[in-house]
Scaffold this motif. Structure first.
Motif, PDB file in Angstrom:
ATOM      1  N   LEU A  29       0.832  -1.201   0.000  1.00 21.24           N
ATOM      2  CA  LEU A  29       0.000   0.000   0.000  1.00 21.24           C
ATOM      3  C   LEU A  29       0.867   1.251   0.000  1.00 21.24           C
ATOM      4  CD1 LEU A  29      -2.969   1.115   0.320  1.00 21.24           C
ATOM      5  CD2 LEU A  29      -2.440   1.258   2.749  1.00 21.24           C
ATOM      6  N   ILE A  30       1.877   1.257   0.833  1.00 21.01           N
ATOM      7  CA  ILE A  30       2.779   2.428   0.919  1.00 21.01           C
ATOM      8  C   ILE A  30       3.531   2.613  -0.391  1.00 21.01           C
ATOM      9  CG2 ILE A  30       4.803   3.360   2.115  1.00 21.01           C
ATOM     10  CD1 ILE A  30       3.732   1.855   4.639  1.00 21.01           C
ATOM     11  N   GLU A  31       4.034   1.529  -0.952  1.00 24.05           N
ATOM     12  CA  GLU A  31       4.766   1.597  -2.217  1.00 24.05           C
ATOM     13  C   GLU A  31       3.863   2.096  -3.356  1.00 24.05           C
ATOM     14  OE1 GLU A  31       6.802  -1.563  -5.294  1.00 24.05           O
ATOM     15  OE2 GLU A  31       6.806  -2.024  -3.144  1.00 24.05           O
ATOM     16  N   HIS A  32       2.632   1.602  -3.381  1.00 23.14           N
ATOM     17  CA  HIS A  32       1.691   2.017  -4.422  1.00 23.14           C
ATOM     18  C   HIS A  32       1.305   3.487  -4.255  1.00 23.14           C
ATOM     19  CE1 HIS A  32      -0.935   1.017  -7.723  1.00 23.14           C
ATOM     20  NE2 HIS A  32      -2.017   1.468  -7.067  1.00 23.14           N
ATOM     21  N   TYR A  33       1.169   3.937  -3.021  1.00 22.43           N
ATOM     22  CA  TYR A  33       0.876   5.354  -2.766  1.00 22.43           C
ATOM     23  C   TYR A  33       2.031   6.239  -3.241  1.00 22.43           C
ATOM     24  CZ  TYR A  33       0.241   9.759  -0.314  1.00 22.43           C
ATOM     25  OH  TYR A  33       0.135  11.096  -0.015  1.00 22.43           O
ATOM     26  N   PHE A  48      -6.070   9.166  -2.465  1.00 24.95           N
ATOM     27  CA  PHE A  48      -5.558   7.854  -2.884  1.00 24.95           C
ATOM     28  C   PHE A  48      -6.441   6.729  -2.353  1.00 24.95           C
ATOM     29  CE2 PHE A  48      -2.982   4.174  -1.597  1.00 24.95           C
ATOM     30  CZ  PHE A  48      -2.561   3.728  -2.838  1.00 24.95           C
ATOM     31  N   LEU A  49      -6.793   6.802  -1.077  1.00 22.51           N
ATOM     32  CA  LEU A  49      -7.622   5.749  -0.481  1.00 22.51           C
ATOM     33  C   LEU A  49      -9.019   5.732  -1.093  1.00 22.51           C
ATOM     34  CD1 LEU A  49      -6.538   6.027   3.270  1.00 22.51           C
ATOM     35  CD2 LEU A  49      -5.882   4.283   1.607  1.00 22.51           C
ATOM     36  N   LYS A  50      -9.571   6.915  -1.410  1.00 22.82           N
ATOM     37  CA  LYS A  50     -10.890   6.958  -2.040  1.00 22.82           C
ATOM     38  C   LYS A  50     -10.875   6.328  -3.422  1.00 22.82           C
ATOM     39  CE  LYS A  50     -13.226  10.783   0.214  1.00 22.82           C
ATOM     40  NZ  LYS A  50     -13.850  12.096   0.039  1.00 22.82           N
TER      41      LYS A  50
END
Length: 128
Positions: A29-33, A48-50
């Motif tokens: 998740l962190i890498e994709h963000y 990003f989360l939305k």
């Protein structure tokens, strides 16, 4: 040492039998963000989360999106351990010797057969 082992075993159990294994995907998740942040520096974490959780969109990185935590769910691991002792059947030969019982048939003077049979008769009134 016992406390450390018990925490380790409990953690392994919870990760393998519940949805807690999803937290192990947090580095993805962190890498994709960070990748999305590099493409669009104005993107906030909530945006990003939305885009990935609230209204997911099939885009060019859809396969990578599916590997994010809590996006896709897998069947949980169920492990059952049973310990069965070996079953050995032994035949034991038993010799049966019947004992003859001889009943002595005799008339006893201690009881009257008619009195015993009268127990099963209905009660009679005192007027006869």
């Amino acid at each position: 040492m016992k406390k450390l082992i018990s925490i380790l075993l409990l953690s392994l159990y919870l990760v393998s039998t519940t949805e807690l294994y999803q937290f192990l995907k947090m580095p993805l998740l962190i890498e994709h963000y960070i990748q999305h942040k590099n493409q669009n520096p104005e993107m906030s974490l909530t945006a990003f989360l939305k885009t990935h959780y609230d209204h997911p969109v099939k885009d060019s990185d859809h396969d990578q999106d599916q590997r994010l935590p809590f996006v896709s769910h897998a069947n949980l691991l169920s492990v059952v351990f049973t310990i069965t002792p070996s079953l050995d059947f032994y035949g034991i030969e038993k010799i049966f010797n019947p004992i003859e019982i001889k009943k002595a048939i005799h008339k006893s003077g201690l009881y009257n057969k008619e009195i015993i049979n009268s127990i099963w008769q209905p009660p009679r009134s005192g007027q006869s």
